[in-house]
Design an enzyme around this catalytic site. Structure first.
Site, PDB file in Angstrom:
ATOM      1  N   GLU A 119       0.842  -1.207   0.000  1.00  0.00           N
ATOM      2  CA  GLU A 119       0.000   0.000   0.000  1.00  0.00           C
ATOM      3  C   GLU A 119       0.880   1.262   0.000  1.00  0.00           C
ATOM      4  OE1 GLU A 119      -2.429  -1.474   3.500  1.00  0.00           O
ATOM      5  OE2 GLU A 119      -4.020  -0.623   2.271  1.00  0.00           O
ATOM      6  N   GLU A 139      -3.746 -10.168   4.040  1.00  0.00           N
ATOM      7  CA  GLU A 139      -4.792  -9.762   4.984  1.00  0.00           C
ATOM      8  C   GLU A 139      -5.829 -10.857   5.185  1.00  0.00           C
ATOM      9  OE1 GLU A 139      -3.322  -7.814   2.867  1.00  0.00           O
ATOM     10  OE2 GLU A 139      -3.015  -5.836   3.743  1.00  0.00           O
TER      11      GLU A 139
END
Ligand code: 1HE
Length: 266
Positions: A119, A139
């Protein structure tokens, strides 16, 4: 406007080295695979908010074999739902300051570029991958979700469908796959990333600041607008850029055969 001091108090996990118009910002927590804890993320904000005025590009790299293992999971385990929202919103605020900041950022990626590390890299402007790089969004297997703007930025880079695959299955993309998909712009051999990134940052630093502003601020926003609004914004940005003295000087130099021609990269 007051001159920026460029001397923020940064955590141990961030190191800074100035090279003329370029600053190298290094994630320096290799013992934790550059996992992004609160101190590091807030340090990124302090760094980008206080960039000295003479700095025209930043290189972001990381110590050790891995760019970043993402969010520091040891901090997440104690957060309530409300605190989790606030935590994610802080990442949004800070990564936006990088993406829509004052200067372009060139990132060097090696080893794991995962979760919040991916990210972060996606919030920067140019990405150089060493062949050891690999990309993942683990995740799903940790029972969490992206929180650093990944669901906004990453689908714009490589599509919702590929991000779904990364998150649902936990698969990884190799450096070569990432290059083909657009996760990186340049692919280099191990150990060559920093030199390549500095070369690119120096080149970026020679552009007119107005053009760099237009590329960083207008281009991505035009991409999110409807065509008609995009054309209006583009024409205004073009007029502002070409109306300034620097553009006139540069164009005159070319017409008088005093400026470099466009040639193929070797
Ligand atoms: C960590 C973290 C971390 C390592 N938070 N401490 N990210 C992940 O799910 C990736 C988790 N990390 C890994 O899969 C591996 O560590 C790596 C593949 C990146 C590297 O493996 P390796 O064998 O080189 O290192 P290691 O032995 O696993 O880790 C070294 C140390 O770093 C170890 O601590 P130590 O005290 O036992 O030495 C690890 O616990 C520590 N470490 N990664 C905390 N991530 C805004 S939302 C974003 C959501 C996410 O980013 S989710 C993805 C989380």
């Amino acid at each position: 406007m007051p001159k920026r001091s460029g001397k923020p108090k940064l955590p141990k996990s961030l190191q800074v080295a100035r090279r003329g118009a370029v600053v190298i910002l290094t994630l320096a927590r290799p013992e934790k695979r550059n996992a992004l804890n609160d101190a590091t993320v807030l340090g990124l904000e302090a760094f980008f908010e206080t960039l000295p005025t003479g700095v025209k590009a930043v290189v972001l790299n990381a110590q050790g074999n891995h760019f970043s293992a993402g969010l520091d999971l040891s901090e997440l385990k104690v957060l309530s739902t409300e605190e989790g929202i606030a935590h994610s919103r802080v990442w949004h605020r800070i990564f936006d300051k990088i993406e829509f900041g004052r200067v372009p950022v060139v990132t060097v990626m090696q080893g794991a570029v995962v979760g919040g590390g991916l990210e972060l890299a996606a919030a920067t402007h140019i990405r150089v991958a060493e062949r050891s790089a690999y990309y993942a969004l683990p995740e799903g297997s940790r029972g969490i979700f992206v929180g650093g703007g990944g669901s906004v930025r990453l689908p714009r880079l490589i599509g919702v469908s590929r991000i779904m695959d990364l998150m649902l299955t936990g698969r990884t993309y190799s450096a070569e796959e990432g290059q083909a998909l657009g996760l990186s712009h340049y692919l280099v051999e191990p150990g060559e990333g920093l030199a390549k990134a500095i070369e690119i940052a120096r080149r970026i630093a020679t552009n007119s600041p107005t053009t760099n502003f237009a590329i960083m601020q207008a281009l991505p926003r035009i991409a999110e607008q409807d065509r008609a609004s995009g054309y209006v914004m583009e024409s205004m940005m073009a007029a502002i850029a070409q109306g300034n003295e620097e553009a006139k000087t540069r164009i005159k130099a070319f017409l008088e055969k005093k400026a470099a021609k466009v040639t193929r990269d070797s």
